[in-house]
Design a protein around this motif. Structure first.
Motif, mmCIF file in Angstrom:
data_model
loop_
_atom_site.group_PDB
_atom_site.id
_atom_site.type_symbol
_atom_site.label_atom_id
_atom_site.label_comp_id
_atom_site.label_asym_id
_atom_site.label_seq_id
_atom_site.Cartn_x
_atom_site.Cartn_y
_atom_site.Cartn_z
ATOM 1 N N PRO A 74 12.189 22.579 19.612
ATOM 2 C CA PRO A 74 12.165 21.487 20.604
ATOM 3 C C PRO A 74 10.952 20.559 20.454
ATOM 4 C CG PRO A 74 12.726 23.580 21.636
ATOM 5 C CD PRO A 74 12.272 23.904 20.241
ATOM 6 N N GLN A 75 9.876 21.118 19.926
ATOM 7 C CA GLN A 75 8.655 20.321 19.824
ATOM 8 C C GLN A 75 8.644 19.408 18.602
ATOM 9 O OE1 GLN A 75 7.074 20.605 22.530
ATOM 10 N NE2 GLN A 75 8.280 22.404 23.131
ATOM 11 N N THR A 76 9.683 19.477 17.779
ATOM 12 C CA THR A 76 9.743 18.618 16.583
ATOM 13 C C THR A 76 10.349 17.256 16.892
ATOM 14 O OG1 THR A 76 11.881 19.569 15.918
ATOM 15 C CG2 THR A 76 9.885 20.606 15.035
ATOM 16 N N GLU A 77 10.796 17.088 18.129
ATOM 17 C CA GLU A 77 11.257 15.758 18.521
ATOM 18 C C GLU A 77 10.091 14.773 18.399
ATOM 19 O OE1 GLU A 77 14.208 14.779 19.245
ATOM 20 O OE2 GLU A 77 15.202 16.754 19.248
ATOM 21 N N LYS A 78 10.376 13.581 17.941
ATOM 22 C CA LYS A 78 9.330 12.592 17.635
ATOM 23 C C LYS A 78 8.383 12.371 18.815
ATOM 24 C CE LYS A 78 8.960 7.670 16.365
ATOM 25 N NZ LYS A 78 9.718 6.486 15.911
ATOM 26 N N SER A 79 8.924 12.016 19.952
ATOM 27 C CA SER A 79 8.075 11.684 21.106
ATOM 28 C C SER A 79 7.294 12.906 21.592
ATOM 29 C CB SER A 79 8.919 11.118 22.241
ATOM 30 O OG SER A 79 9.921 12.055 22.631
ATOM 31 N N VAL A 80 7.946 14.084 21.529
ATOM 32 C CA VAL A 80 7.282 15.312 21.987
ATOM 33 C C VAL A 80 6.114 15.652 21.071
ATOM 34 C CG1 VAL A 80 7.582 17.774 22.418
ATOM 35 C CG2 VAL A 80 9.416 16.181 23.012
ATOM 36 N N ASP A 187 14.181 8.498 14.622
ATOM 37 C CA ASP A 187 14.058 9.788 15.302
ATOM 38 C C ASP A 187 14.511 10.933 14.415
ATOM 39 O OD1 ASP A 187 13.091 8.480 17.475
ATOM 40 O OD2 ASP A 187 14.969 8.517 18.623
ATOM 41 N N ASN A 188 15.626 10.768 13.744
ATOM 42 C CA ASN A 188 16.119 11.845 12.866
ATOM 43 C C ASN A 188 15.167 12.101 11.700
ATOM 44 O OD1 ASN A 188 18.419 12.302 14.397
ATOM 45 N ND2 ASN A 188 19.675 10.839 13.230
ATOM 46 N N ARG A 191 12.066 13.931 12.966
ATOM 47 C CA ARG A 191 12.278 15.368 13.171
ATOM 48 C C ARG A 191 12.173 16.120 11.840
ATOM 49 N NH1 ARG A 191 14.987 19.429 16.133
ATOM 50 N NH2 ARG A 191 15.360 18.141 17.953
ATOM 51 N N THR A 195 9.303 18.914 11.010
ATOM 52 C CA THR A 195 9.733 20.271 10.651
ATOM 53 C C THR A 195 9.121 20.693 9.308
ATOM 54 O OG1 THR A 195 11.828 19.956 11.835
ATOM 55 C CG2 THR A 195 11.726 21.751 10.213
#
Length: 778
Positions: A74-80, A187-188, A191, A195
């Protein structure tokens, strides 16, 4: 009988012992073999166990890695993930413009590679290597400001050189790069990048067994611990692995200063990043770094500028040693001071326009002495000369054959200019690259002319003094072209003020080219006071003439000299020689009036005196004149001494014997030169490098004119044949080396070679003989 029995028993006993020994050896061999096989099995089992353990450990680490990576997905999302990174450090305070016309920055802004990078519309990467005090940070800062104002795409910049703690520089830089890459990615793609980045860091942490996290840690805490546990170098290596995941990089300008603070890992990342980004149509990068051999190796082959590297290579290709200058006679004390107050000199010197001052003088009037005097006193006499570039070239027919060529003059002058001021290099760079790529050993003459001509376009306000002497002794071919080039240089020069001081006999080419914009001083019209001072310096103190005769003699010398210093020098030598016999003051004056008043006639008188000498003196004198007139460079005194010990007559038997050679060496060679050469020859130069030369160029001209029935008459062909014989026989002597008694050369040891090398050090003429034998033969 008992003896026989005893022998038999002893023999039986020995046989038994042998059998026992054999049996024991066999048993030991069997035991050793068994032990070896057992040990081998143990080793194989151990290796197997280790491999199994390592394999199991790797398997366990991979499982753990995968579980952790899955937990933090979940933390690999760009904004996160961007929220978990430390914020980017603002570096706007380091941005400031510079003046591209600053001479200190000329090596960058005027460089061909820089202009190519700046003008390229598509992608381009430029590395700049230089010390901090040469403005690399200022240039990077300037382009950050320029790009931020004008670029349509993203600009990423970082000033490593401005951060004091090197340990935090790498980490801060890595975090900043991540911010930029993620902000420039979809975004993709972001991620995938995150990762890969975290996976690489996690692998490293697990390998070194430094995982101290708790199972109950949240995914946020786990990611933060991964980032905090990793060193700056590990962050950069992970970024390098991550770069391959970047499918497209948006229109980006990358400016990084002080890459040396990032070490090899930083350079490797940037090289990888740029090679990946270069496919983007509008990616540009400017990367600066202190000179670092490891980093230069990493980026070998890319477009770069390295401070002073190319200039030094260019200097090495132009290097030439001028032998004439040090051999020019110094002015008589108190003479030539009139130059600084002369009306035409002052107009030439004070003008802020480029111009030429032509010192025209008769043969022997002291032109070379004046040119040397001007060079050595210019800084002390002219206030603006201390910050000026002062270069010189003295043509001569009495040096090497190169020293009379215009090509050699251009090389020497351009070398001196470039050596004294690095801001001129951009005018050399294009022609130097052509020369370098041609793989020729010799600079093209046209390239040298082109570079000299381009000095007129030098953009900085500088004063350049170019002192040229004895243009009349230069090659006649292209002389007019060179004079036209010098005049054109003065006419076209813009910011750079070029002052040319040119001394020569009257030359027809000058009359056409030296126009109203230039200045002419006729030396023989200005040096009467100097001749008077010089005459009084020997008529009074040395000859002790009373005032009345002293004045008459001085006036007579000034009148008859007609501005020719060489004639006055010969008069001095004659009068001193006459006075040594014992005579009255009036007789000295009468002797003065009996001397020839023309230089040519004076030379004929000296030659007649030499012809009256004994036969050995004439023979040695004739050979000395041959060597001075026809060798391809002046011979040093030690070389001449050895050359004279070799017979040059092909009909005279020559013994290749060191003992015989040593017997023929002249002791007191300097005295012999003075005795056999009269006033025609002189010894010049420092003690360790003294060479024999003609007193003046007019002596050369006198000897090379057809001289009827003279014992000293020399033909061109015969002189070169005799010098060839001398060189060849000297080499034969060195090859025979009879004093060493060495074995056949194919059996020599290192000691033999050392002994022979020491022997050759005592044979000074060998360098000339090896270098110029073929020229004399041809």
């Amino acid at each position: 009988m008992s003896s026989t029995s005893s022998s038999h028993i002893t023999g039986s006993h020995n046989t038994t012992n042998t059998r026992d020994t054999t049996t024991t050896s066999s048993n030991n061999a069997t035991d050793n073999s068994r032990t070896y096989h057992q040990d081998s099995k143990h080793i194989e089992q151990h290796i197997y166990n280790v491999d199994r353990d390592d394999s199991q450990a790797r398997h366990d680490r991979q499982l753990r890695h995968d579980r952790i990576l899955e937990s933090i997905a979940p933390q690999t999302e760009k904004s996160v993930f961007l929220g978990l990174l430390p914020p980017m450090t603002s570096q706007d305070k380091y941005i400031s413009p510079v003046n591209p016309d600053d001479p200190k920055l000329c090596w960058i802004f005027q460089d061909i590679n820089f202009k190519d990078w700046e003008s390229t519309v598509g992608s381009q990467v430029l590395w700049i290597f230089g010390p901090p005090d040469r403005g690399i940070t200022e240039v990077a800062s300037h382009f950050v400001g320029l790009t931020k104002r004008n670029a349509s795409g993203a600009v990423f910049y970082f000033f490593c050189s401005m951060l004091e703690r090197e340990t935090s520089v790498v980490t801060t830089f890595a975090h900043s790069v991540l911010h930029h890459i993620l902000n420039s990615s979809s975004d993709n793609q972001a991620r995938s990048i995150v990762t890969t980045f975290l996976s690489t860091l996690l692998h490293k942490i697990l390998e070194r067994n430094q995982w101290h996290f708790r199972e109950e840690d949240s995914s946020v805490i786990t990611v933060k611990k991964i980032l905090d546990t990793s060193s700056g170098g590990e962050l950069l290596r992970a970024l390098t692995e991550t770069v391959v995941k970047i499918e497209t990089i948006l229109d980006t300008t990358l400016i990084i200063d002080g890459i040396d603070k990032l070490g090899k890992e930083g350079a490797q990342f940037l090289e990888k990043f740029c090679s990946q980004a270069i496919v983007s149509p509008k990616f540009k990068a400017l990367l600066t770094c202190r000179p670092d051999p490891h980093i230069k190796e990493i980026v070998n082959g890319v477009l770069c500028i390295e401070y002073d590297k190319e200039r030094q290579e260019c200097l090495n290709s132009l290097l030439h040693h001028d032998t004439r200058y040090d051999k020019i006679s110094k002015e008589h004390e108190g003479s030539l001071e009139w130059l600084w107050t002369h009306e035409k000199y002052q107009k030439w010197s004070s003008s802020e326009r480029s111009s030429l001052l032509y010192i025209e003088g008769k043969p022997g009037s002291g032109k070379s002495t004046l040119a040397k005097y001007f060079r050595e006193n210019l800084v002390g006499k002219e206030q603006n000369a201390s910050s000026s570039i002062i270069v010189k070239y003295f043509y001569t027919l009495r040096g090497t054959t190169l020293e009379l060529t215009h090509e050699n003059m251009l090389r020497s002058v351009l070398y001196s200019i470039l050596k004294k001021d690095e801001t001129f290099f951009f005018l050399f760079q294009s022609e130097f690259r052509k020369f370098k790529s041609s793989n020729d050993s010799k600079w093209p003459y046209t390239s040298l002319q082109q570079i000299l001509s381009s000095l007129a376009s030098h953009p900085f306000t500088k004063r350049l003094y170019l002192i040229l002497d004895a243009m009349d002794e230069s090659e006649e071919n292209d002389r007019r072209e060179i004079i036209e080039l010098l005049c054109r240089l003065c006419a076209e020069s813009k910011s750079c003020i070029i002052k040319i001081f040119l001394a020569s006999r009257p030359v027809s080419q000058f009359k056409h080219e030296v126009k109203k914009d230039h200045h002419v001083i006729r030396l023989q019209d200005e040096n009467k006071k100097d001749i008077s001072k010089f005459a009084r310096s020997f008529l009074g103190p040395d000859l002790d003439l009373p005032p009345e005769i002293l004045n008459q003699a001085t006036e007579y010398i000034v009148e008859k000299a007609q501005g020719v210093f060489i004639w006055v020098y010969l008069v001095k030598e004659k009068l001193l020689e006459y006075a040594e016999r014992g005579c009255t003051k009036k007789q000295i004056f009468e002797c003065l009036k009996s001397l020839p008043t023309e230089l040519e006639a004076f030379y004929r008188d000296i030659l007649r005196e030499l012809e009256k000498r004994e036969e050995p003196d004439i023979k040695d004198g004739l050979r000395m004149f041959r060597f001075v007139l026809f060798t391809y460079r002046p011979l040093r005194l030690a070389e001449l001494r050895h050359a004279l010990a070799i017979p040059d007559n092909p009909d005279v038997e020559f013994l290749t014997s060191d003992e015989s050679f040593e017997e023929d060496l002249i002791h007191g060679i300097d005295k012999r030169v003075v005795h056999c050469g009269g006033n025609f020859l002189e010894i010049k130069g420092p003690d360790e490098d003294r060479s024999v030369q003609l007193m003046h160029q007019t002596v050369r001209e006198f000897f090379l004119r057809p001289t009827a029935k003279s014992r000293f008459r020399m033909s061109y062909e015969d002189s070169h044949i005799r010098i060839s014989i001398t060189c060849l026989r000297y080499l034969m002597l060195c090859a025979a080396n009879t004093s060493l008694e060495l074995p056949s050369v194919d059996t020599w040891t290192p000691k033999h070679y050392e002994a022979y090398a020491e022997y050759l050090k005592k044979r000074p003429f060998i360098n000339y003989a090896l270098s110029h034998l073929t020229q004399h033969i041809e």
